[in-house]
Motif scaffolding. Structure first.
Motif, PDB file in Angstrom:
ATOM      1  N   ALA A   1     -36.505 -45.333  26.926  1.00 48.92           N
ATOM      2  CA  ALA A   1     -37.775 -45.994  26.651  1.00 48.92           C
ATOM      3  C   ALA A   1     -37.700 -46.736  25.322  1.00 48.92           C
ATOM      4  CB  ALA A   1     -38.915 -44.977  26.624  1.00 48.92           C
ATOM      5  N   CYS A   2     -38.638 -47.660  25.128  1.00 47.47           N
ATOM      6  CA  CYS A   2     -38.659 -48.435  23.881  1.00 47.47           C
ATOM      7  C   CYS A   2     -40.093 -48.813  23.534  1.00 47.47           C
ATOM      8  CB  CYS A   2     -37.814 -49.702  24.032  1.00 47.47           C
ATOM      9  SG  CYS A   2     -37.765 -50.740  22.552  1.00 47.47           S
ATOM     10  N   LEU A   3     -40.512 -48.467  22.325  1.00 46.10           N
ATOM     11  CA  LEU A   3     -41.791 -48.899  21.785  1.00 46.10           C
ATOM     12  C   LEU A   3     -41.520 -50.051  20.824  1.00 46.10           C
ATOM     13  CD1 LEU A   3     -44.877 -48.428  21.520  1.00 46.10           C
ATOM     14  CD2 LEU A   3     -44.355 -46.975  19.551  1.00 46.10           C
ATOM     15  N   LEU A   4     -42.127 -51.199  21.100  1.00 47.54           N
ATOM     16  CA  LEU A   4     -41.934 -52.382  20.262  1.00 47.54           C
ATOM     17  C   LEU A   4     -43.173 -52.607  19.411  1.00 47.54           C
ATOM     18  CD1 LEU A   4     -40.722 -53.177  23.372  1.00 47.54           C
ATOM     19  CD2 LEU A   4     -39.809 -55.043  22.004  1.00 47.54           C
TER      20      LEU A   4
ATOM     21  N   SER B   1     -33.731 -47.935  15.720  1.00 49.05           N
ATOM     22  CA  SER B   1     -34.654 -49.002  15.361  1.00 49.05           C
ATOM     23  C   SER B   1     -33.886 -50.308  15.187  1.00 49.05           C
ATOM     24  CB  SER B   1     -35.375 -48.636  14.055  1.00 49.05           C
ATOM     25  OG  SER B   1     -36.146 -49.716  13.589  1.00 49.05           O
ATOM     26  N   LEU B   2     -34.179 -51.288  16.052  1.00 49.12           N
ATOM     27  CA  LEU B   2     -33.557 -52.610  15.984  1.00 49.12           C
ATOM     28  C   LEU B   2     -34.584 -53.588  15.420  1.00 49.12           C
ATOM     29  CD1 LEU B   2     -31.059 -54.397  16.723  1.00 49.12           C
ATOM     30  CD2 LEU B   2     -32.189 -54.802  18.930  1.00 49.12           C
TER      31      LEU B   2
ATOM     32  N   LEU C   1     -37.934 -52.845  17.475  1.00 47.39           N
ATOM     33  CA  LEU C   1     -37.751 -52.143  18.748  1.00 47.39           C
ATOM     34  C   LEU C   1     -37.275 -50.732  18.445  1.00 47.39           C
ATOM     35  CD1 LEU C   1     -36.438 -55.265  18.991  1.00 47.39           C
ATOM     36  CD2 LEU C   1     -36.296 -54.582  21.374  1.00 47.39           C
ATOM     37  N   THR C   2     -38.057 -49.729  18.823  1.00 50.55           N
ATOM     38  CA  THR C   2     -37.665 -48.340  18.583  1.00 50.55           C
ATOM     39  C   THR C   2     -37.310 -47.700  19.915  1.00 50.55           C
ATOM     40  OG1 THR C   2     -39.988 -47.638  18.649  1.00 50.55           O
ATOM     41  CG2 THR C   2     -39.043 -48.125  16.496  1.00 50.55           C
TER      42      THR C   2
END
Length: 209
Positions: free
Chosen positions: A107-110, A138-139, A196-197
Motif C-alpha cells: 500500500a502507499c499513502l501519498l 518514503s519517496l 509517497l509513503t
C-alpha cells in the motif's frame, strides 16, 4: 555529484538509538523524477485530508491519495480511507522502492504539499493495521523539504534531514515506537512536493462487495 560532496551510504543509521533510519539519497535521475511528479500531480484524485482533533473533524490543507493491492481500509487521525488500485506510475515506483530497500509493500499513502505553508505535525505511523515496528519507505518528489525526528521520551533529541527531489528514506526497526517525525512549515518554500509513503497493511479490512 560534486567533487567535494560526500557519497551517501544507505546503510548508515541516522538515528542515535531506538530505531533505524536509512537515507538512500536520490534514486531517480532528475528527468525521471520530474516525469513522475508531473504524472502524479496531474492525474491522481487528490483529496484534502481529515483529522479528528478534540472531537472535531478538521479538514487539512494537505491533500492525500491512498492506493494498495486491495481496497484496504486505513484509519488514522480518526478518519478512514479505502485504497484505490495502483496506477501504472505507482506500480513502477513501488518496484523501484522495493528493489532499493529489499522490503515488500502492499500500500502507499501519498501526501501533496502545495508549498511551505503546508506541513505535517509531529506523529508516528504506528497504527495497528501496519503491524508493530513495520518498515515504511518514503519517496520524495518535488521541492526539497526538511524532515525532522524527535525522540518520544527525550524531546530535545532531534535529527533533521533534507529530503531531495527523487530521494528515498527508509524507517524501520523500532523507529515508530520511539520517535515522532514531522515536516516543518517554511515561508521560504513556494513550490509543491509529493511524498509517497509505502507501507504494509497486515490487519487491513477489505470491504465486502
Amino acid at each position: 555529484m560534486s567533487l567535494f560532496e560526500a557519497p551517501i551510504d544507505p546503510a548508515f543509521n541516522h538515528l542515535p538509538s531506538d530505531g533505524i533510519v536509512n537515507y538512500h539519497g536520490r534514486v531517480l535521475p532528475t528527468k525521471q523524477a520530474n516525469y513522475y511528479f508531473d504524472a502524479l500531480h496531474q492525474t491522481l484524485p487528490w483529496q484534502h485530508d481529515q483529522a479528528l482533533i478534540y472531537g472535531r473533524l478538521i479538514t487539512t490543507v494537505r491533500r492525500v491519495a491512498w492506493y494498495g493491492d486491495h481496497a484496504y481500509a486505513y484509519t488514522y487521525s480518526g478518519a478512514t480511507r479505502h485504497a484505490l488500485a495502483w496506477t501504472s506510475e505507482l506500480s513502477e515506483l513501488k518496484t523501484l522502492v522495493e528493489q532499493h530497500t529489499e522490503c515488500s509493500f502492499n500500500a502507499c499513502l501519498l501526501n501533496l504539499y502545495d508549498d511551505g505553508g503546508t506541513g505535517m505535525a509531529w506523529h508516528s505511523d504506528d497504527e495497528k493495521s501496519l503491524g508493530k515496528n513495520a518498515a515504511i519507505a518514503s519517496l520524495s518528489l518535488g521541492t526539497p523539504r526538511k524532515f525532522v525526528f524527535k525522540h518520544k521520551r527525550e524531546s530535545t533529541l532531534q535529527v533533521a534531514l533534507i529530503l531531495e527531489h527523487g530521494s528515498l528514506l527508509l524507517m524501520h526497526g523500532t523507529t515508530q515506537s520511539h520517535w515522532l517525525h514531522s515536516i516543518p512549515k517554511s515561508k521560504k518554500i513556494t513550490n509543491p512536493r509529493i511524498n509517497l509513503t509505502f507501507r504494509t497493511m497486515v490487519a487491513a479490512t477489505i470491504p465486502s462487495t
